[in-house]
Design a protein around this motif. Structure first.
Motif, PDB file in Angstrom:
ATOM      1  N   TRP A 193       0.838  -1.195   0.000  1.00 17.36           N
ATOM      2  CA  TRP A 193       0.000   0.000   0.000  1.00 17.36           C
ATOM      3  C   TRP A 193       0.874   1.247   0.000  1.00 17.36           C
ATOM      4  O   TRP A 193       0.592   2.216  -0.700  1.00 17.36           O
ATOM      5  CB  TRP A 193      -0.900  -0.019   1.219  1.00 17.36           C
ATOM      6  CG  TRP A 193      -1.902   1.092   1.321  1.00 17.36           C
ATOM      7  CD1 TRP A 193      -1.990   2.038   2.294  1.00 17.36           C
ATOM      8  CD2 TRP A 193      -2.999   1.348   0.431  1.00 17.36           C
ATOM      9  NE1 TRP A 193      -3.058   2.867   2.069  1.00 17.36           N
ATOM     10  CE2 TRP A 193      -3.694   2.460   0.923  1.00 17.36           C
ATOM     11  CE3 TRP A 193      -3.445   0.720  -0.740  1.00 17.36           C
ATOM     12  CZ2 TRP A 193      -4.823   2.976   0.291  1.00 17.36           C
ATOM     13  CZ3 TRP A 193      -4.571   1.241  -1.372  1.00 17.36           C
ATOM     14  CH2 TRP A 193      -5.240   2.362  -0.854  1.00 17.36           C
ATOM     15  N   ASN A 194       1.955   1.219   0.777  1.00 22.41           N
ATOM     16  CA  ASN A 194       2.889   2.351   0.836  1.00 22.41           C
ATOM     17  C   ASN A 194       4.309   1.885   0.533  1.00 22.41           C
ATOM     18  O   ASN A 194       4.821   0.976   1.198  1.00 22.41           O
ATOM     19  CB  ASN A 194       2.884   2.993   2.228  1.00 22.41           C
ATOM     20  CG  ASN A 194       1.617   3.771   2.513  1.00 22.41           C
ATOM     21  OD1 ASN A 194       1.200   4.607   1.720  1.00 22.41           O
ATOM     22  ND2 ASN A 194       1.006   3.502   3.653  1.00 22.41           N
ATOM     23  N   GLY A 251       0.793   9.414   4.236  1.00 21.84           N
ATOM     24  CA  GLY A 251       0.716   7.981   4.502  1.00 21.84           C
ATOM     25  C   GLY A 251       0.822   7.669   5.981  1.00 21.84           C
ATOM     26  O   GLY A 251       0.064   6.845   6.521  1.00 21.84           O
ATOM     27  N   TYR A 268      -2.348   6.257   8.412  1.00 22.24           N
ATOM     28  CA  TYR A 268      -2.249   5.032   9.206  1.00 22.24           C
ATOM     29  C   TYR A 268      -2.511   5.330  10.682  1.00 22.24           C
ATOM     30  O   TYR A 268      -3.269   4.613  11.343  1.00 22.24           O
ATOM     31  CB  TYR A 268      -0.871   4.378   9.036  1.00 22.24           C
ATOM     32  CG  TYR A 268      -0.867   2.967   9.581  1.00 22.24           C
ATOM     33  CD1 TYR A 268      -1.090   1.889   8.744  1.00 22.24           C
ATOM     34  CD2 TYR A 268      -0.709   2.717  10.942  1.00 22.24           C
ATOM     35  CE1 TYR A 268      -1.152   0.593   9.233  1.00 22.24           C
ATOM     36  CE2 TYR A 268      -0.768   1.432  11.447  1.00 22.24           C
ATOM     37  CZ  TYR A 268      -0.980   0.371  10.589  1.00 22.24           C
ATOM     38  OH  TYR A 268      -1.059  -0.902  11.099  1.00 22.24           O
ATOM     39  N   THR A 320       5.392   8.779   3.592  1.00 26.08           N
ATOM     40  CA  THR A 320       5.054  10.174   3.346  1.00 26.08           C
ATOM     41  C   THR A 320       4.300  10.759   4.536  1.00 26.08           C
ATOM     42  O   THR A 320       3.777  10.039   5.385  1.00 26.08           O
ATOM     43  CB  THR A 320       4.184  10.318   2.096  1.00 26.08           C
ATOM     44  OG1 THR A 320       2.923   9.674   2.352  1.00 26.08           O
ATOM     45  CG2 THR A 320       4.846   9.679   0.889  1.00 26.08           C
ATOM     46  N   SER A 378       1.815  -1.361   6.516  1.00 25.76           N
ATOM     47  CA  SER A 378       1.337  -0.865   5.225  1.00 25.76           C
ATOM     48  C   SER A 378       2.384  -0.985   4.128  1.00 25.76           C
ATOM     49  O   SER A 378       2.096  -0.717   2.967  1.00 25.76           O
ATOM     50  CB  SER A 378       0.881   0.597   5.347  1.00 25.76           C
ATOM     51  OG  SER A 378       1.993   1.471   5.480  1.00 25.76           O
ATOM     52  N   THR A 379       3.602  -1.410   4.477  1.00 31.69           N
ATOM     53  CA  THR A 379       4.676  -1.517   3.483  1.00 31.69           C
ATOM     54  C   THR A 379       4.941  -2.953   3.057  1.00 31.69           C
ATOM     55  O   THR A 379       5.857  -3.201   2.278  1.00 31.69           O
ATOM     56  CB  THR A 379       5.981  -0.899   4.014  1.00 31.69           C
ATOM     57  OG1 THR A 379       6.495  -1.684   5.105  1.00 31.69           O
ATOM     58  CG2 THR A 379       5.759   0.530   4.483  1.00 31.69           C
TER      59      THR A 379
END
Length: 382
Positions: free
Chosen positions: A38-39, A46, A50, A43, A84-85
């Protein structure tokens, strides 16, 4: 009239020996074909999305003007942002097509902070496959993955072992598990109960710029209670907005995903293939797979436990290790209380550490999750 459950017996794919043999061949093999995260980058938006997705408004993650005055000099990504990574650490698993996967826990180690605009890359492999007998679905398999996280300079910032349980959906529904009494249960809260929840939210403290020194902490010291909920489908969607979900796709991209992975397309009431992730917002489908109703995400709950810790340690503290084990679903309508206490103080390689035990209970006193953390705190002697 035929019972609805009778119509859905053996609707879903089963765990097979052939599927398990194929999965075991993947143990230790580096994963090169997976869905993009997703990321890619930490950033400002971002990180904030979250953090807000778990109800965390710590200015270290969300306020550039505040963060610039800290020792980091910029916004920092909250530890759980790394979910998310990587789709894999979040529960995007291979093998056993169409068999239900429930994210059930993780063991994290963080080596370095992730700062604003850092780019994260990952390496992952299937670590192990362990058979269990469970109340929820009988014969189940714990599928454990290992993921390493690196920044744009090649520095390792974290690693994680995370696991899901693979279960037969039909078996879980038919067993009449520990969720039988909870299915469809709606008990409205009183105004007094809602007021008591508000009191806990109002008292929530973000330690922030005030250092919590190692010398000032005592063994058996309790951390302030944190509340999450009452659970709503809106809250589950808020988390998915920041985390990205695993299978949430629209139109052509949903079709492309289903072409590549046919087991993901589970027919909805219009006979249209839809994603299995809808157990988190589609109560009827959640009941079909044996859950008590639409329920929260596993990585979301892990993130609540780390939120509890980062609030307490402040800007000068560092969350080094965290372990989370999920014990039951949190359906729509549940309230979660997170408590913790200090179990140990120790010094290792010149660093001052605190170990913390955590427990998350529902408002009915049911064990929702348990965890432990090791944090590094500043020392007055340093």
């Amino acid at each position: 009239m035929t019972d609805v459950l009778d119509e859905t017996v053996n609707r879903f794919p089963k765990i097979t020996e052939a599927g398990l043999d194929d999965l075991r061949k993947r143990i230790g093999v580096k994963i090169t074909d997976t869905v993009e995260p997703w990321n890619y980058e930490a950033t400002r938006d971002g990180i904030r999305h979250y953090a807000h997705g778990i109800g965390d408004d710590n200015p270290l993650w969300c306020d550039p003007a505040y963060a610039e005055k800290t020792s980091y000099g910029s916004i920092v990504a909250l530890p759980s942002f790394l979910f998310s990574t990587s789709r894999i650490v979040s529960g995007y698993v291979g093998g056993l097509s169409g068999v239900h996967a429930m994210w059930a826990g993780a063991e994290w180690t963080w080596e370095k902070p992730v700062l604003r605009n850092d780019t994260i890359s990952t390496e992952a492999h299937l670590k192990d496959l362990i058979e269990h007998q469970t109340r929820f679905a009988g014969r189940s398999f714990q599928q454990i993955y290992h993921v390493d996280f690196f920044n744009q300079r090649g520095d390792k910032v974290a690693d994680c072992n995370s696991w899901v349980f693979r279960t037969d959906r039909d078996e879980a529904r038919e067993r009449g598990t520990k969720y039988t009494e909870a299915r469809g249960r709606v008990v409205p809260f009183t105004e007094e109960e809602l007021a008591s929840f508000s009191d806990i939210y109002a008292a929530e403290e973000i330690r922030g710029a005030t250092p919590r020194y190692w010398e000032d902490v005592r063994e058996n010291e309790a951390l302030p209670r944190m509340i999450k909920g009452p659970m709503t489908v809106t809250g589950f969607i808020a988390y998915a907005q920041g985390w990205g979900g695993l299978y949430i796709r629209a139109n052509k991209m949903a079709w492309q995903m289903q072409q590549k992975h046919p087991g993901l397309g589970i027919k909805n009431r219009f006979n249209v293939p839809d994603c299995p992730e809808r157990v988190h917002w589609d109560e009827a489908f959640a009941l079909e797979v044996g859950a008590p109703g639409a329920y929260d995400y596993g990585p979301e709950r892990n993130s609540w436990l780390t939120h509890h810790i980062t609030n307490w340690i402040g800007d000068a503290g560092f969350l080094y290790k965290s372990k989370c084990q999920i014990r039951r679903h949190n359906p729509d309508g549940d309230v979660i209380f997170i408590d913790g206490y200090v179990t140990r103080k120790f010094v290792e390689n010149g660093k001052h550490y605190i170990e913390i035990q955590q427990e998350a209970l529902t408002h009915r006193g049911e064990l929702s999750a348990m965890g432990s953390s090791i944090v590094e705190l500043p020392s007055r002697k340093a």
